[in-house]
Design an enzyme around this catalytic site. Structure first.
Site, PDB file in Angstrom:
ATOM      1  N   GLY A  11       0.840  -1.204   0.000  1.00  0.00           N
ATOM      2  CA  GLY A  11       0.000   0.000   0.000  1.00  0.00           C
ATOM      3  C   GLY A  11       0.870   1.248   0.000  1.00  0.00           C
ATOM      4  O   GLY A  11       1.790   1.354   0.809  1.00  0.00           O
ATOM      5  N   ARG A  72       1.429  -5.251  -5.764  1.00  0.00           N
ATOM      6  CA  ARG A  72       1.415  -6.447  -4.919  1.00  0.00           C
ATOM      7  C   ARG A  72       1.675  -7.613  -5.862  1.00  0.00           C
ATOM      8  O   ARG A  72       1.085  -7.688  -6.930  1.00  0.00           O
ATOM      9  CB  ARG A  72       0.084  -6.567  -4.199  1.00  0.00           C
ATOM     10  CG  ARG A  72      -0.106  -5.453  -3.168  1.00  0.00           C
ATOM     11  CD  ARG A  72      -1.198  -5.783  -2.184  1.00  0.00           C
ATOM     12  NE  ARG A  72      -1.177  -4.854  -1.067  1.00  0.00           N
ATOM     13  CZ  ARG A  72      -1.940  -3.765  -0.969  1.00  0.00           C
ATOM     14  NH1 ARG A  72      -2.774  -3.461  -1.932  1.00  0.00           N
ATOM     15  NH2 ARG A  72      -1.870  -2.993   0.091  1.00  0.00           N
ATOM     16  N   ASP A 103       4.840  -4.220   6.342  1.00  0.00           N
ATOM     17  CA  ASP A 103       5.223  -5.523   6.889  1.00  0.00           C
ATOM     18  C   ASP A 103       5.402  -6.617   5.829  1.00  0.00           C
ATOM     19  O   ASP A 103       6.378  -7.358   5.848  1.00  0.00           O
ATOM     20  CB  ASP A 103       4.092  -5.962   7.824  1.00  0.00           C
ATOM     21  CG  ASP A 103       4.640  -6.389   9.154  1.00  0.00           C
ATOM     22  OD1 ASP A 103       5.796  -6.057   9.440  1.00  0.00           O
ATOM     23  OD2 ASP A 103       3.897  -7.071   9.894  1.00  0.00           O
ATOM     24  N   THR A 125       3.981   3.131   5.459  1.00  0.00           N
ATOM     25  CA  THR A 125       2.586   2.673   5.496  1.00  0.00           C
ATOM     26  C   THR A 125       1.789   3.615   6.381  1.00  0.00           C
ATOM     27  O   THR A 125       2.288   4.053   7.424  1.00  0.00           O
ATOM     28  CB  THR A 125       2.452   1.229   6.021  1.00  0.00           C
ATOM     29  OG1 THR A 125       1.071   0.988   6.361  1.00  0.00           O
ATOM     30  CG2 THR A 125       3.266   0.973   7.278  1.00  0.00           C
ATOM     31  N   ASP A 127      -0.607   2.803   8.162  1.00  0.00           N
ATOM     32  CA  ASP A 127      -1.163   2.071   9.309  1.00  0.00           C
ATOM     33  C   ASP A 127      -0.334   2.162  10.596  1.00  0.00           C
ATOM     34  O   ASP A 127      -0.820   1.804  11.668  1.00  0.00           O
ATOM     35  CB  ASP A 127      -1.335   0.590   8.948  1.00  0.00           C
ATOM     36  CG  ASP A 127      -2.471   0.368   7.960  1.00  0.00           C
ATOM     37  OD1 ASP A 127      -3.340   1.259   7.858  1.00  0.00           O
ATOM     38  OD2 ASP A 127      -2.486  -0.673   7.294  1.00  0.00           O
ATOM     39  N   ASP A 129       1.874   0.216  11.610  1.00  0.00           N
ATOM     40  CA  ASP A 129       1.876  -1.106  12.258  1.00  0.00           C
ATOM     41  C   ASP A 129       3.186  -1.884  12.070  1.00  0.00           C
ATOM     42  O   ASP A 129       3.185  -3.103  12.070  1.00  0.00           O
ATOM     43  CB  ASP A 129       0.691  -1.949  11.736  1.00  0.00           C
ATOM     44  CG  ASP A 129       0.742  -2.155  10.238  1.00  0.00           C
ATOM     45  OD1 ASP A 129       1.534  -1.480   9.570  1.00  0.00           O
ATOM     46  OD2 ASP A 129      -0.032  -2.992   9.731  1.00  0.00           O
ATOM     47  N   ARG A 171      -6.837  -2.275   8.565  1.00  0.00           N
ATOM     48  CA  ARG A 171      -7.491  -3.586   8.538  1.00  0.00           C
ATOM     49  C   ARG A 171      -7.218  -4.347   9.840  1.00  0.00           C
ATOM     50  O   ARG A 171      -8.095  -4.943  10.413  1.00  0.00           O
ATOM     51  CB  ARG A 171      -6.983  -4.384   7.332  1.00  0.00           C
ATOM     52  CG  ARG A 171      -7.848  -5.556   6.960  1.00  0.00           C
ATOM     53  CD  ARG A 171      -7.387  -6.174   5.663  1.00  0.00           C
ATOM     54  NE  ARG A 171      -7.640  -5.306   4.512  1.00  0.00           N
ATOM     55  CZ  ARG A 171      -7.038  -5.450   3.347  1.00  0.00           C
ATOM     56  NH1 ARG A 171      -6.141  -6.380   3.164  1.00  0.00           N
ATOM     57  NH2 ARG A 171      -7.332  -4.644   2.350  1.00  0.00           N
TER      58      ARG A 171
END
Ligand code: ADP
Ligand code: F6P
Length: 321
Positions: A11, A72, A103, A125, A127, A129, A171
């Site tokens: 992403g 991807r 990740d 990212t 996120d 994360d 997500r």
């Protein structure tokens, strides 16, 4: 002269361009050659590269998205795909690779390093994360975008005395939801990390605030934590407050990066290229810890875990009554 490659994967995130710029400029200033790999691991397997010079990265620090494009790749997840990518690196003379992504992209980098390509992961990212780092590139911009969008939704929510259930990205990570949720003064914030009781945490909370005179409500839901449209329906049924769902979607991934993201990306990109200059350095992930740029060996970085701060989550609910 040593040759390195740089790619963006997974992403996209605002600030990826600033990171590419820093990698390219640092490498060239330190007597390395840089190849820009288009379309992530797909492009790497197929040898889609462009020779980068100082001017290739002019006028991109302020741009969202990624000039190298992202992708991807299912093929790259296979052993055959990784061998193909490693073989392409040998053919192109790529001795080190900077992977800007999340990740999943770092798992790819970890796999590729087993085939002899030294990789440096740069966390990009929205996120936030990536366990080894306090912040990822793009997270700050995404939160500011969410804040601006929710402020706008709030205006009409208040005019109509409604409840707005707003779904934000993440997500499996609630960083955007929690921190942007605090910044917009959300009545309730739902994140995938912490279990919630819809009746107690949403409905009862709303009833309690209604009894104190509150007439409009903002509920922030992280994607992957429930369906915003269903929740809005349920809230309306149970509380009688007219409710609407807003799904912010990919607007959160675009736009010009904030100061924080541009500076973080520049520092991390610079560190990554310098790291690859030294032959004795092995694959790693770059991180920022207490405002210092550091790195961790890739296996160690990917074994780490981090989660949202429960006290901050509780605090958010305490002050939103
Ligand atoms: P992100 O980097 O944002 O987490 P993805 O999870 O989609 O995004 O991963 C990006 C790409 O990295 C995937 O399309 C795939 O090519 C590669 N990748 C992801 N997971 C692995 C894995 N376990 N092994 C090898 N490559 C992987
Ligand atoms: O960039 C991270 C992320 O936005 C997640 O929060 C989200 O689940 C996912 O990417 C969606 O990405 P895409 O729509 O590109 O599959």
């Amino acid at each position: 002269m040593k040759t390195i490659g740089v790619l963006t994967s997974g992403g996209d995130a605002p600030g990826m361009n600033a990171a590419v710029r820093a990698v390219v400029r640092t490498a060239l200033e330190n007597d390395m050659r840089v190849l820009g790999v288009m379309n992530g691991y797909d492009g790497l397997m197929n040898g889609e590269v462009i020779e980068m010079n100082l001017r290739s990265v002019s006028n991109i620090i302020q741009r969202g998205g990624t000039i190298l494009h992202s992708a991807r790749s299912e093929e790259f997840k296979t052993q055959r795909g990784q061998e193909k990518a490693a073989e392409m690196c040998r053919r192109l003379g790529i001795e080190g690779l900077v992977v800007i992504g999340g990740d999943g992209s770092f798992k790819g980098a970890q796999a590729l390093s087993k085939y002899g390509v030294n990789c440096v992961g740069v966390p990009g990212t929205i996120d936030n994360d990536i366990a080894c780092t306090d912040y990822t590139i793009g997270y700050d911009t995404a939160m500011n975008t969410v804040m601006e969008m929710v402020d706008r939704v709030r205006d009409t929510t208040e005019s109509h005395s409604r409840c707005s259930v707003i779904e934000v990205m993440g997500r499996s990570a609630g960083y955007i939801a929690l921190y942007a949720g605090i910044a917009v003064g959300a009545t309730t914030i739902l994140v995938p990390e912490f279990e919630y009781d819809f009746e107690l945490d949403v409905i009862d909370k709303m009833r309690k605030t209604i009894s104190t005179g509150k007439r409009h409500f903002v509920v922030i839901v992280a994607e992957g934590c429930g369906n915003a449209t269903e929740m809005a329906k349920l809230i309306q049924e149970k509380t009688g407050v007219e409710s609407r769902a807003t799904i912010l979607g990919h607007v959160q991934r675009g736009g010009s990066p904030t100061v924080r993201d541009r500076v973080l990306a520049s520092r991390m990109g610079n560190y990554a290229a310098r790291f690859l200059r030294d032959e004795s350095n092995k694959s790693c992930v770059v991180a920022v810890r207490e405002d210092e740029i550091v790195s961790f060996p890739i296996d160690e970085a990917l074994a780490m875990t981090k989660t949202l701060d429960l006290d901050t989550y509780r605090m958010a609910h305490e002050i939103s009554i």
